[in-house]
Design a protein around this motif. Structure first.
Motif, PDB file in Angstrom:
ATOM      1  N   ALA A 157     -10.920  69.188 -24.179  1.00 41.70           N
ATOM      2  CA  ALA A 157     -12.230  69.358 -23.537  1.00 41.70           C
ATOM      3  C   ALA A 157     -13.337  68.764 -24.392  1.00 41.70           C
ATOM      4  O   ALA A 157     -14.230  68.069 -23.891  1.00 41.70           O
ATOM      5  CB  ALA A 157     -12.497  70.843 -23.285  1.00 41.70           C
ATOM      6  N   ASN A 158     -13.298  69.024 -25.696  1.00 39.24           N
ATOM      7  CA  ASN A 158     -14.328  68.486 -26.599  1.00 39.24           C
ATOM      8  C   ASN A 158     -14.302  66.963 -26.647  1.00 39.24           C
ATOM      9  O   ASN A 158     -15.351  66.311 -26.677  1.00 39.24           O
ATOM     10  CB  ASN A 158     -14.144  69.051 -28.009  1.00 39.24           C
ATOM     11  CG  ASN A 158     -14.553  70.501 -28.112  1.00 39.24           C
ATOM     12  OD1 ASN A 158     -15.362  70.981 -27.315  1.00 39.24           O
ATOM     13  ND2 ASN A 158     -14.002  71.206 -29.075  1.00 39.24           N
ATOM     14  N   SER A 159     -13.103  66.388 -26.659  1.00 46.36           N
ATOM     15  CA  SER A 159     -12.988  64.929 -26.691  1.00 46.36           C
ATOM     16  C   SER A 159     -13.529  64.311 -25.410  1.00 46.36           C
ATOM     17  O   SER A 159     -14.250  63.308 -25.443  1.00 46.36           O
ATOM     18  CB  SER A 159     -11.524  64.519 -26.892  1.00 46.36           C
ATOM     19  OG  SER A 159     -11.052  64.938 -28.152  1.00 46.36           O
ATOM     20  N   LEU A 160     -13.211  64.906 -24.274  1.00 46.99           N
ATOM     21  CA  LEU A 160     -13.745  64.426 -22.995  1.00 46.99           C
ATOM     22  C   LEU A 160     -15.263  64.534 -22.968  1.00 46.99           C
ATOM     23  O   LEU A 160     -15.963  63.622 -22.509  1.00 46.99           O
ATOM     24  CB  LEU A 160     -13.146  65.231 -21.837  1.00 46.99           C
ATOM     25  CG  LEU A 160     -11.702  64.915 -21.442  1.00 46.99           C
ATOM     26  CD1 LEU A 160     -11.209  65.951 -20.436  1.00 46.99           C
ATOM     27  CD2 LEU A 160     -11.586  63.521 -20.838  1.00 46.99           C
ATOM     28  N   LYS A 187     -11.908  82.647 -26.163  1.00 46.87           N
ATOM     29  CA  LYS A 187     -11.985  83.960 -25.503  1.00 46.87           C
ATOM     30  C   LYS A 187     -12.697  83.894 -24.153  1.00 46.87           C
ATOM     31  O   LYS A 187     -12.492  84.750 -23.301  1.00 46.87           O
ATOM     32  CB  LYS A 187     -12.733  84.953 -26.417  1.00 46.87           C
ATOM     33  CG  LYS A 187     -12.066  85.199 -27.766  1.00 46.87           C
ATOM     34  CD  LYS A 187     -10.744  85.920 -27.626  1.00 46.87           C
ATOM     35  CE  LYS A 187     -10.203  86.411 -28.966  1.00 46.87           C
ATOM     36  NZ  LYS A 187      -9.873  85.375 -29.906  1.00 46.87           N
ATOM     37  N   ASN A 188     -13.563  82.895 -23.964  1.00 43.83           N
ATOM     38  CA  ASN A 188     -14.356  82.826 -22.736  1.00 43.83           C
ATOM     39  C   ASN A 188     -14.185  81.467 -22.063  1.00 43.83           C
ATOM     40  O   ASN A 188     -13.733  80.497 -22.672  1.00 43.83           O
ATOM     41  CB  ASN A 188     -15.840  83.045 -23.059  1.00 43.83           C
ATOM     42  CG  ASN A 188     -16.091  84.376 -23.744  1.00 43.83           C
ATOM     43  OD1 ASN A 188     -15.732  85.418 -23.220  1.00 43.83           O
ATOM     44  ND2 ASN A 188     -16.684  84.324 -24.929  1.00 43.83           N
ATOM     45  N   ILE A 189     -14.568  81.392 -20.801  1.00 44.01           N
ATOM     46  CA  ILE A 189     -14.557  80.137 -20.072  1.00 44.01           C
ATOM     47  C   ILE A 189     -15.842  79.382 -20.400  1.00 44.01           C
ATOM     48  O   ILE A 189     -16.939  79.901 -20.229  1.00 44.01           O
ATOM     49  CB  ILE A 189     -14.440  80.376 -18.553  1.00 44.01           C
ATOM     50  CG1 ILE A 189     -13.100  81.040 -18.232  1.00 44.01           C
ATOM     51  CG2 ILE A 189     -14.580  79.059 -17.790  1.00 44.01           C
ATOM     52  CD1 ILE A 189     -12.901  81.381 -16.766  1.00 44.01           C
ATOM     53  N   THR A 190     -15.694  78.149 -20.900  1.00 39.21           N
ATOM     54  CA  THR A 190     -16.829  77.339 -21.325  1.00 39.21           C
ATOM     55  C   THR A 190     -16.970  76.128 -20.415  1.00 39.21           C
ATOM     56  O   THR A 190     -15.981  75.479 -20.074  1.00 39.21           O
ATOM     57  CB  THR A 190     -16.629  76.845 -22.776  1.00 39.21           C
ATOM     58  OG1 THR A 190     -16.399  77.973 -23.620  1.00 39.21           O
ATOM     59  CG2 THR A 190     -17.856  76.095 -23.269  1.00 39.21           C
ATOM     60  N   SER A 191     -18.210  75.819 -20.018  1.00 36.07           N
ATOM     61  CA  SER A 191     -18.475  74.666 -19.159  1.00 36.07           C
ATOM     62  C   SER A 191     -19.064  73.527 -19.982  1.00 36.07           C
ATOM     63  O   SER A 191     -20.021  73.717 -20.734  1.00 36.07           O
ATOM     64  CB  SER A 191     -19.449  75.056 -18.042  1.00 36.07           C
ATOM     65  OG  SER A 191     -19.796  73.926 -17.260  1.00 36.07           O
ATOM     66  N   ILE A 200     -19.533  65.297 -13.539  1.00 35.92           N
ATOM     67  CA  ILE A 200     -18.291  66.062 -13.639  1.00 35.92           C
ATOM     68  C   ILE A 200     -18.422  67.057 -14.783  1.00 35.92           C
ATOM     69  O   ILE A 200     -18.788  66.692 -15.899  1.00 35.92           O
ATOM     70  CB  ILE A 200     -17.080  65.141 -13.902  1.00 35.92           C
ATOM     71  CG1 ILE A 200     -16.963  64.065 -12.827  1.00 35.92           C
ATOM     72  CG2 ILE A 200     -15.792  65.975 -13.946  1.00 35.92           C
ATOM     73  CD1 ILE A 200     -15.842  63.063 -13.093  1.00 35.92           C
ATOM     74  N   TYR A 201     -18.130  68.310 -14.483  1.00 30.39           N
ATOM     75  CA  TYR A 201     -18.123  69.362 -15.501  1.00 30.39           C
ATOM     76  C   TYR A 201     -16.694  69.881 -15.646  1.00 30.39           C
ATOM     77  O   TYR A 201     -15.959  70.003 -14.663  1.00 30.39           O
ATOM     78  CB  TYR A 201     -19.054  70.516 -15.122  1.00 30.39           C
ATOM     79  CG  TYR A 201     -20.513  70.211 -15.354  1.00 30.39           C
ATOM     80  CD1 TYR A 201     -21.162  70.656 -16.499  1.00 30.39           C
ATOM     81  CD2 TYR A 201     -21.243  69.456 -14.427  1.00 30.39           C
ATOM     82  CE1 TYR A 201     -22.503  70.368 -16.722  1.00 30.39           C
ATOM     83  CE2 TYR A 201     -22.583  69.157 -14.646  1.00 30.39           C
ATOM     84  CZ  TYR A 201     -23.204  69.619 -15.787  1.00 30.39           C
ATOM     85  OH  TYR A 201     -24.528  69.323 -16.018  1.00 30.39           O
ATOM     86  N   ILE A 202     -16.338  70.178 -16.891  1.00 29.72           N
ATOM     87  CA  ILE A 202     -14.994  70.701 -17.149  1.00 29.72           C
ATOM     88  C   ILE A 202     -15.096  72.133 -17.655  1.00 29.72           C
ATOM     89  O   ILE A 202     -15.978  72.458 -18.458  1.00 29.72           O
ATOM     90  CB  ILE A 202     -14.242  69.803 -18.149  1.00 29.72           C
ATOM     91  CG1 ILE A 202     -12.746  70.084 -18.106  1.00 29.72           C
ATOM     92  CG2 ILE A 202     -14.776  69.944 -19.565  1.00 29.72           C
ATOM     93  CD1 ILE A 202     -11.902  68.969 -18.675  1.00 29.72           C
TER      94      ILE A 202
END
Length: 376
Positions: A157-160, A187-191, A200-202
């Protein structure tokens, strides 16, 4: 490639015992239960689901919750850590998934070119979906990452996010997901935003394991690849399981150039007067740092010589145990320069160093899952 049965059972049973323990504070704890519910509720609402798997265990690292949702063109299987797996086996697994109408994609989340190629692929998929659903060009697309612990979702996710922002020439402080070598850190869902035009959001989600794992072989593979927190597992069992895999593979043959075998085929001792100790003494090398190239070469040489000189039958359980005992308690101690110390855990030190070298690809590339027999 599963290793010798006794080592599979020993390690697998240890993992199963942890998963069965209701007192375990790590296995399927309240964070995992909450994350599991949140992910289950959001999957139907997102545009694309990227199921991140470990390329070393393409089947064993399956995210079980997706079985409740029909496979479709909106689910993509990401085989991450392809740099640690057997390249030819990864191609076979890619073909296997394609034959079953899945969309697979192999990546190395730490390689910029690999991430750029995948981002281009993802943007093309998003455009195709928008055309097929007649969606507005201004609509935001949401992509969810799911997977078991430690398959590299957050690093991916960080690389994208980083590559996407650079490509879109967007400035500002970078938001990022937590990345840790220990499983279960998210621990949490990060956008995170990964692309513009279209936007586009991941969603990076916590890794979730099933409440219980009943299969010993599956448990052993998850432990060896790091999906299970090492603090829960006997490291010597982990190391011995890896050695059983290495001994049955052809990987060690690639280390022939490091061999100290003499003309009669006898192996000289690593760490002896003409072996690893001379190499260890080279300038600017740190003897106890197992990540130094000179130490890694000594380990490869030691393993190559020991396996090559072994006269027993690898398929025989007793013979394999005898070989691993010699490798683990004698040969590797010399190669790693770990001395017996009443106040220290020499066995644990050797195990930890060996597993680290395996997990970082310094001791070869292994795909632990075999294709189903019907496909072979």
């Amino acid at each position: 490639m599963v290793g010798t049965a006794s080592f599979v059972q020993n390690l697998g049973n240890s993992v199963k015992k942890v998963s069965d323990s209701k007192s375990s504070s790590w296995w399927y704890n309240h964070h995992m239960r909450a994350a599991s519910r949140a992910i289950f509720q959001r999957i139907p609402l997102v545009d694309l689901v990227l199921e991140v798997r470990d390329a070393r265990i393409p089947m064993s690292s399956e995210y079980g919750q997706l079985r409740y949702f029909p496979s479709s063109s909106r689910n993509i299987i990401i085989l991450n850590k392809m740099d640690l797996a057997d390249r030819s086996k990864t191609k076979e697994w890619m073909a296997y998934f394609k034959e079953r109408n899945y969309i697979p994609y192999a990546i190395n989340s730490h390689n910029k070119d690999s991430i750029k190629e995948f981002l281009n692929f993802l943007q093309a998929r998003v455009r195709d979906i928008r055309r097929s659903t007649h969606s507005s060009d201004t609509r935001t697309t949401t992509v969810m990452l799911v997977g078991i612990p430690n398959v590299g979702k957050s690093a991916f996710a960080n690389s994208l996010h980083q590559i996407g922002r650079i490509s879109a020439a967007e400035k500002g402080k970078l938001k990022h997901s937590t990345v840790s070598p220990q499983p279960g850190e998210t621990k949490n869902i990060t956008s995170l935003k990964i692309a513009s035009h279209p936007n586009i959001y991941i969603l990076d989600t916590p890794g979730v394991l099933p409440p219980k794992i009943l299969d010993a072989e599956l448990s052993a593979k998850l432990a060896l690849t790091g999906a299970v927190d090492d603090i829960l597992i006997d490291q010597s069992e982990l190391a011995q399981y890896f050695l059983s895999i290495l001994n049955l593979s052809d990987e060690y043959k690639n280390w022939a150039k490091f061999s100290t075998m003499d003309d009669d085929g006898a192996a000289t001792s690593v760490g002896g007067s003409s072996g690893g100790s001379e190499l260890h003494k080279k300038e600017n090398q740190i003897v106890n740092d197992h990540t130094q190239d000179i130490v890694v070469q000594a380990v490869r040489r030691a393993l190559f010589d020991e396996i090559s000189a072994f006269k027993g039958n690898m398929v025989d359980e007793k013979d394999m145990v005898q070989l691993i005992e010699a490798q683990f308690t004698t040969v590797l101690r010399k190669a790693f320069n770990v001395t017996s110390n009443p106040c220290g855990d020499a066995t644990g030190m050797v195990a930890a160093k060996l597993i680290n070298l395996y997990r970082t690809g310094r001791l070869g590339h292994y795909t632990l899952d075999s294709l189903p027999r019907s496909h072979m």
